[in-house]
Design a protein around this motif. Structure first.
Motif, PDB file in Angstrom:
ATOM      1  N   ARG A   1     -10.719   9.329   7.822  1.00 32.92           N
ATOM      2  CA  ARG A   1     -11.129   8.381   6.783  1.00 32.92           C
ATOM      3  C   ARG A   1     -12.623   8.075   6.847  1.00 32.92           C
ATOM      4  NH1 ARG A   1      -7.125   6.261   3.892  1.00 32.92           N
ATOM      5  NH2 ARG A   1      -4.985   6.433   4.685  1.00 32.92           N
TER       6      ARG A   1
ATOM      7  N   THR B   1      -1.589  10.808   0.913  1.00 28.37           N
ATOM      8  CA  THR B   1      -0.894   9.598   0.457  1.00 28.37           C
ATOM      9  C   THR B   1      -1.909   8.553   0.037  1.00 28.37           C
ATOM     10  OG1 THR B   1      -0.829   8.618   2.673  1.00 28.37           O
ATOM     11  CG2 THR B   1       1.025  10.003   2.028  1.00 28.37           C
ATOM     12  N   ARG B   2      -1.498   7.693  -0.844  1.00 32.59           N
ATOM     13  CA  ARG B   2      -2.339   6.568  -1.266  1.00 32.59           C
ATOM     14  C   ARG B   2      -1.522   5.281  -1.176  1.00 32.59           C
ATOM     15  NH1 ARG B   2      -5.401   9.796  -0.421  1.00 32.59           N
ATOM     16  NH2 ARG B   2      -7.079  10.671  -1.690  1.00 32.59           N
TER      17      ARG B   2
END
Length: 278
Positions: free
Chosen positions: A157, A91-92
């Motif tokens: 991340r 997802t962004r």
């Protein structure tokens, strides 16, 4: 005062805060271990509690703790890590992502007694599982999900994007990149989240006592009621049944959590070292 004086004062304050935290931790550990270690003998470790915990040992509570914790972690880890990879890799941003993050953050702020009440109403009564190991494990798995999701997402991340770009340049698919590149690099951070979750499961009382029960007998299956060590310590101390056995149980809890941390960190370090050699 010049900038160097400000820096010295800041360092002094930081060191003071760190030493204060270490002193408090050392005091707690020394106090509990000094009173609890003399109680730890073979009889205490191998016998079932008798007379409401005034005599006997803690063998059934050790088994109950391991069963509830291991089952809760086994249920929560796939969902937690899977959600973290979805949020970090697939997802962004967007509406769905914001909803998932909002729900995870909301779950993290709910008191454990509320989880216990939910588990009691849904798993114990509605699903008919009764006070049992599986009811306690399902409740704890929901409770530790936010910790697993947040720590795993941060670890994923933190993996440099250059690793992904090099993998894609070698014609690797996204799934291959995640499994062979991102996951091994993020494993130490993910393992830390799992260790934190295990510690919370072991130390939890309110959610467990409402779902797993507080039976002193040895659990025969995941559908049997059980009493964990944290619940046993709580009941012995709060009701004044036996402070000697309560401190012995607390000392055993500290040792168990310490051993879990050592074993987990050793495993992760060896895994990372093998990956570096390859």
């Amino acid at each position: 005062m010049n900038s160097r004086d400000h820096e010295r004062i800041a360092k002094a304050l930081i060191w003071t805060a760190a030493l204060f935290v270490l002193a408090v931790l050392a005091f707690i550990l020394i106090y509990i271990l000094a009173r609890g270690l003399p109680r730890l003998d073979w009889e205490f470790l191998t016998e079932i509690p008798r007379n409401m915990g005034r005599s006997g040992g803690v063998s059934s509570t050790i088994v109950g703790t391991l069963m509830v914790t291991s089952l809760a972690v086994a249920i929560a880890v796939p969902f937690g890590i899977g959600t973290a990879f979805y949020l970090a890799e697939y997802t962004r941003g967007g509406y769905i992502t914001r909803i998932i993050r909002f729900c995870a953050e909301s779950l993290a702020g709910i008191p454990s007694i509320v989880y216990g009440l939910f588990g009691f109403i849904f798993f114990v009564i509605f699903l008919g599982l009764g006070w049992s190991v599986i009811s306690g494990a399902l409740t704890l798995s929901v409770m530790i999900l936010p910790t697993l999701i947040r720590t795993s997402e941060e670890a994923i991340r933190a993996v440099p994007n250059i690793y992904r770009e090099v993998s894609y340049s070698l014609s690797a698919t996204k799934w291959q990149t995640i499994i062979k590149v991102v996951f091994p690099s993020a494993l130490p951070g993910i393992a830390n989240g799992i260790i934190l979750s295990v510690g919370r499961c072991i130390a939890e009382t309110a959610a467990v006592i409402l779902t797993a029960g507080s039976a002193l007998r040895m659990p025969s299956s995941v559908f049997s009621p059980t009493r964990t060590m944290a619940v046993h310590f709580y009941i012995l101390a709060m009701e004044g049944i036996s402070m000697e056995n309560a401190f012995g149980t607390a000392a055993l809890l500290i040792i168990l959590i310490f051993l879990i941390n050592v074993v987990a960190n050793t495993f992760v370090n060896r895994f990372v070292a093998k990956g570096v050699k390859r």
